[in-house]
Every structure is written in C-alpha cells, then in structure tokens.
Motif scaffolding. Sequence first.
Motif, PDB file in Angstrom:
ATOM      1  N   VAL A 157       0.833  -1.210   0.000  1.00 12.82           N
ATOM      2  CA  VAL A 157       0.000   0.000   0.000  1.00 12.82           C
ATOM      3  C   VAL A 157       0.866   1.258   0.000  1.00 12.82           C
ATOM      4  O   VAL A 157       1.940   1.313   0.615  1.00 12.82           O
ATOM      5  N   ASP A 158       0.363   2.263  -0.687  1.00 15.26           N
ATOM      6  CA  ASP A 158       0.979   3.583  -0.668  1.00 15.26           C
ATOM      7  C   ASP A 158       0.516   4.300   0.596  1.00 15.26           C
ATOM      8  O   ASP A 158      -0.658   4.217   0.971  1.00 15.26           O
ATOM      9  N   LEU A 159       1.427   4.989   1.251  1.00 16.39           N
ATOM     10  CA  LEU A 159       1.110   5.659   2.514  1.00 16.39           C
ATOM     11  C   LEU A 159       0.742   7.124   2.282  1.00 16.39           C
ATOM     12  O   LEU A 159       1.170   7.738   1.308  1.00 16.39           O
ATOM     13  N   ILE A 160      -0.068   7.685   3.177  1.00 14.46           N
ATOM     14  CA  ILE A 160      -0.509   9.073   3.057  1.00 14.46           C
ATOM     15  C   ILE A 160       0.698  10.007   3.134  1.00 14.46           C
ATOM     16  O   ILE A 160       1.535   9.892   4.035  1.00 14.46           O
ATOM     17  N   LYS A 161       0.774  10.915   2.156  1.00 16.37           N
ATOM     18  CA  LYS A 161       1.884  11.864   2.060  1.00 16.37           C
ATOM     19  C   LYS A 161       1.369  13.201   1.547  1.00 16.37           C
ATOM     20  O   LYS A 161       0.240  13.286   1.071  1.00 16.37           O
ATOM     21  N   PRO A 162       2.200  14.250   1.595  1.00 14.29           N
ATOM     22  CA  PRO A 162       1.769  15.567   1.119  1.00 14.29           C
ATOM     23  C   PRO A 162       1.525  15.592  -0.398  1.00 14.29           C
ATOM     24  O   PRO A 162       2.064  14.784  -1.155  1.00 14.29           O
ATOM     25  N   GLU A 163       0.733  16.581  -0.820  1.00 12.54           N
ATOM     26  CA  GLU A 163       0.333  16.726  -2.217  1.00 12.54           C
ATOM     27  C   GLU A 163       1.521  16.857  -3.157  1.00 12.54           C
ATOM     28  O   GLU A 163       1.504  16.319  -4.263  1.00 12.54           O
ATOM     29  N   LYS A 182     -17.023  15.841 -16.146  1.00 12.14           N
ATOM     30  CA  LYS A 182     -15.932  14.905 -15.846  1.00 12.14           C
ATOM     31  C   LYS A 182     -16.424  13.467 -15.879  1.00 12.14           C
ATOM     32  O   LYS A 182     -17.554  13.169 -15.478  1.00 12.14           O
ATOM     33  N   ILE A 183     -15.550  12.579 -16.360  1.00 10.09           N
ATOM     34  CA  ILE A 183     -15.741  11.129 -16.238  1.00 10.09           C
ATOM     35  C   ILE A 183     -14.739  10.648 -15.182  1.00 10.09           C
ATOM     36  O   ILE A 183     -13.528  10.827 -15.345  1.00 10.09           O
ATOM     37  N   HIS A 184     -15.241  10.050 -14.120  1.00  9.29           N
ATOM     38  CA  HIS A 184     -14.349   9.523 -13.073  1.00  9.29           C
ATOM     39  C   HIS A 184     -13.790   8.182 -13.538  1.00  9.29           C
ATOM     40  O   HIS A 184     -14.539   7.280 -13.905  1.00  9.29           O
ATOM     41  N   THR A 185     -12.458   8.043 -13.531  1.00  7.97           N
ATOM     42  CA  THR A 185     -11.850   6.800 -14.017  1.00  7.97           C
ATOM     43  C   THR A 185     -11.099   6.014 -12.942  1.00  7.97           C
ATOM     44  O   THR A 185     -10.974   4.795 -13.064  1.00  7.97           O
ATOM     45  N   GLU A 186     -10.589   6.695 -11.925  1.00  9.95           N
ATOM     46  CA  GLU A 186      -9.761   5.934 -10.975  1.00  9.95           C
ATOM     47  C   GLU A 186      -9.679   6.644  -9.627  1.00  9.95           C
ATOM     48  O   GLU A 186      -9.641   7.868  -9.546  1.00  9.95           O
ATOM     49  N   ILE A 187      -9.670   5.831  -8.584  1.00 13.75           N
ATOM     50  CA  ILE A 187      -9.357   6.304  -7.242  1.00 13.75           C
ATOM     51  C   ILE A 187      -8.056   5.648  -6.825  1.00 13.75           C
ATOM     52  O   ILE A 187      -7.784   4.499  -7.206  1.00 13.75           O
ATOM     53  N   SER A 188      -7.236   6.366  -6.083  1.00 15.98           N
ATOM     54  CA  SER A 188      -6.004   5.782  -5.552  1.00 15.98           C
ATOM     55  C   SER A 188      -5.865   6.200  -4.091  1.00 15.98           C
ATOM     56  O   SER A 188      -5.293   7.238  -3.765  1.00 15.98           O
ATOM     57  N   ARG A 189      -6.417   5.369  -3.227  1.00 16.05           N
ATOM     58  CA  ARG A 189      -6.408   5.618  -1.790  1.00 16.05           C
ATOM     59  C   ARG A 189      -5.003   5.421  -1.223  1.00 16.05           C
ATOM     60  O   ARG A 189      -4.278   4.497  -1.601  1.00 16.05           O
ATOM     61  N   LYS A 190      -4.605   6.313  -0.333  1.00 18.91           N
ATOM     62  CA  LYS A 190      -3.352   6.191   0.422  1.00 18.91           C
ATOM     63  C   LYS A 190      -3.719   5.777   1.848  1.00 18.91           C
ATOM     64  O   LYS A 190      -4.800   6.104   2.343  1.00 18.91           O
ATOM     65  N   TYR A 191      -2.805   5.078   2.522  1.00 22.54           N
ATOM     66  CA  TYR A 191      -3.156   4.427   3.787  1.00 22.54           C
ATOM     67  C   TYR A 191      -2.250   4.827   4.952  1.00 22.54           C
ATOM     68  O   TYR A 191      -1.165   5.370   4.772  1.00 22.54           O
ATOM     69  N   ASN A 192      -2.726   4.506   6.141  1.00 21.45           N
ATOM     70  CA  ASN A 192      -1.916   4.482   7.359  1.00 21.45           C
ATOM     71  C   ASN A 192      -2.377   3.265   8.165  1.00 21.45           C
ATOM     72  O   ASN A 192      -3.267   2.526   7.728  1.00 21.45           O
ATOM     73  N   ASP A 193      -1.780   3.040   9.320  1.00 21.95           N
ATOM     74  CA  ASP A 193      -2.113   1.842  10.110  1.00 21.95           C
ATOM     75  C   ASP A 193      -3.603   1.778  10.460  1.00 21.95           C
ATOM     76  O   ASP A 193      -4.228   0.713  10.395  1.00 21.95           O
ATOM     77  N   LYS A 194      -4.169   2.940  10.820  1.00 25.10           N
ATOM     78  CA  LYS A 194      -5.581   2.962  11.215  1.00 25.10           C
ATOM     79  C   LYS A 194      -6.474   2.514  10.063  1.00 25.10           C
ATOM     80  O   LYS A 194      -7.403   1.715  10.251  1.00 25.10           O
ATOM     81  N   LEU A 195      -6.186   3.007   8.867  1.00 22.87           N
ATOM     82  CA  LEU A 195      -7.003   2.646   7.701  1.00 22.87           C
ATOM     83  C   LEU A 195      -6.857   1.162   7.350  1.00 22.87           C
ATOM     84  O   LEU A 195      -7.835   0.509   6.961  1.00 22.87           O
ATOM     85  N   ILE A 196      -5.638   0.629   7.476  1.00 23.80           N
ATOM     86  CA  ILE A 196      -5.443  -0.812   7.204  1.00 23.80           C
ATOM     87  C   ILE A 196      -6.211  -1.645   8.230  1.00 23.80           C
ATOM     88  O   ILE A 196      -6.851  -2.652   7.883  1.00 23.80           O
TER      89      ILE A 196
END
Length: 315
Positions: free
Chosen positions: A186-192, A271-285
């Motif tokens: 999983v990709d972790l939550i990071k700044p924009e 807009k046509i929505h094509t993809e979501i890419s959620r970023k994670y941390n321990d709580k979300l997992i």
Amino acid sequence: MTNTFKEDVRKGLEQPQKTLPSKYFYDKKGDALFVEIMNLPEYYLTRCELEIFKNKTNALIKALQLKTNTHFELIELGAGDGLKTKHLLKALKDQHFNFEYIPIDISANALQLLQQDLNKTLPDIAVTPKQGDYFEVLASLKHNNNPKVILFLGSNIGNMEDAIAQQFIYNLGANLQKNDMLLLGVDLIKPEEIVLPAYNDSKGITAQFNLNILERINNELEANFNLDYFEHLPKYDAVKGIAESYILSTKAQTVTIKAMNATFDFDEGEKIHTEISRKYNDKLIHNVIANTDFTIEDKILDSKAYFADYILKRH
C-alpha cells in the motif's frame, strides 16, 4: 470480454456522475503505457516497493513465515510484468524453497510476456499463469490444500472505495485456509507535492494512459470519442489521502457508440471519473481488515517510508 466491456461502459456513462472502470486501462497499449509510467521519475510507488523487494527480500521471506520443506503456492493478483516479484522468486529459488508461482492477470498479453521472460531468466521455477477474475481463479485453487501466499502489490487495493476494499479482503480470506498469508502493498498518506505529480507527470504519459480507455471504446465498441476534446484531470486530497483521476470534456459534445446503439452528451467541463487511488496508514489498514480473518503479522517499509508491505495471516 466485449459484452462485459460494453455493459460496464454503458452503465458508467449513464450515471449522473459519469464513470469508467479503471480495469479497462489495460490492453496492449495500456500495458505498455503503464510500464512507462512505472519508470517515470514522478511515479515513486513502483520504485519504493521495488526497493523493498530488492533490499529486504529476506525480511519478506521471514515475515511470510515460509519453510523450505513445505510446498506452497505463490499467487500474485494483477501480476503485470512481475518486475518486483522476480527478486522474490530468485531469492526463493536460491534458498531452495519448494513452490509454484501462479500469476493472475486480466491481461493475456501481460501474462504471455511475463511467462516468456521467466522462462528465460528463471527457467527452473514452476510458473502457471491464470487469466481472469481473481476470485474465480482462487476458488478453483481453494481446495487443493497447498499452503498459499497471496501477493497483492502496487497499492492496487487503493483503486477501490473503502467499503469495496473491505469486502475484497474478506473475499480473499474466504478463499484461503488457516495460516495462509497475504502480502498487501500500500501507498502511505503523504503531502500533495509528492503524490500529485505521480498522477500528472511532465511527459504526459499518465494522461495518455487515462485517455487510452476512450481509445479502447473507439476501437472495440465503434465509438467516436475525439481525444482532442478530452483531457486528463488528476486531483489529490491530502487530508483524506485520496487521489482521483478524471477525464474532462473541454467542450459541449455528443459521442456515439455504435456497438450499443447509443449516444451520450457531455457538457463543457463535465468529468468522467476513471480511478481512485487511496493512500493508507495503520488505522485505515486496521479498518480494511476489521471484519476479516486476517491479522497483521509485520510491516516492511522502504527507506523513505513512502510505501509499506503489510504481511497478513489468515486465522
């Protein structure tokens, strides 16, 4: 595939917020574009997980609780080109583990290229590619009683809404036996400033990849999307940790899709929505696995702590 593709496109474009499923990015051209994306300087995800697989291979093997005297199945969901997995395969072979590698992918092209590559580079490894739906393949393997290690890499879980991700992990567990293992990347939550360029590279490869879904509809469903009047639009919410990709209509226009005898109107700016890419941390997992039979056994990070491979065990 064509009928399913047609119905998914119809269903998505009939919604008030138009959508197209991200799984349809991947045809021969899409596969090649994604390989390019993985090599882009902005796309840190592949490099970070690749670093784990290259430099912490033995830590992965230890965390997965593998034994050299027990035959097991190493099953990869969405194997792609196997770039990262090949480092693990080589280490398992060199350390005389007894296993069969089963890559699963929706793309027959990707599986064919992967098998050809492994036949040359790691000819002693037993490889059994399976094209199709993850759960159909897993269900077919469920009752052979071989211990299983599932690889779900590349933060592909992040392409699902949270509720769908929870159900997905639950369904994975339902197809496994006690003590089977899951390696969840999983990709972790990071700044924009770190995340957003990964979905909006300076060469425009990600834009081509996103728009390729319209090209597929043109080619396979006889549509007349004019790609000059659509553009790639990425967004990232650093608080929620969610990146999203859209296709933006730059003018009011009507598109005809002959294969379904239908037309679809687009407003300027729609807009046509094509993809979501959620970023994670321990709580979300922990939330994702809360109602499953999995527990977290270990967590292995890259050197920048941008990415994590969680090791889960089915109880």
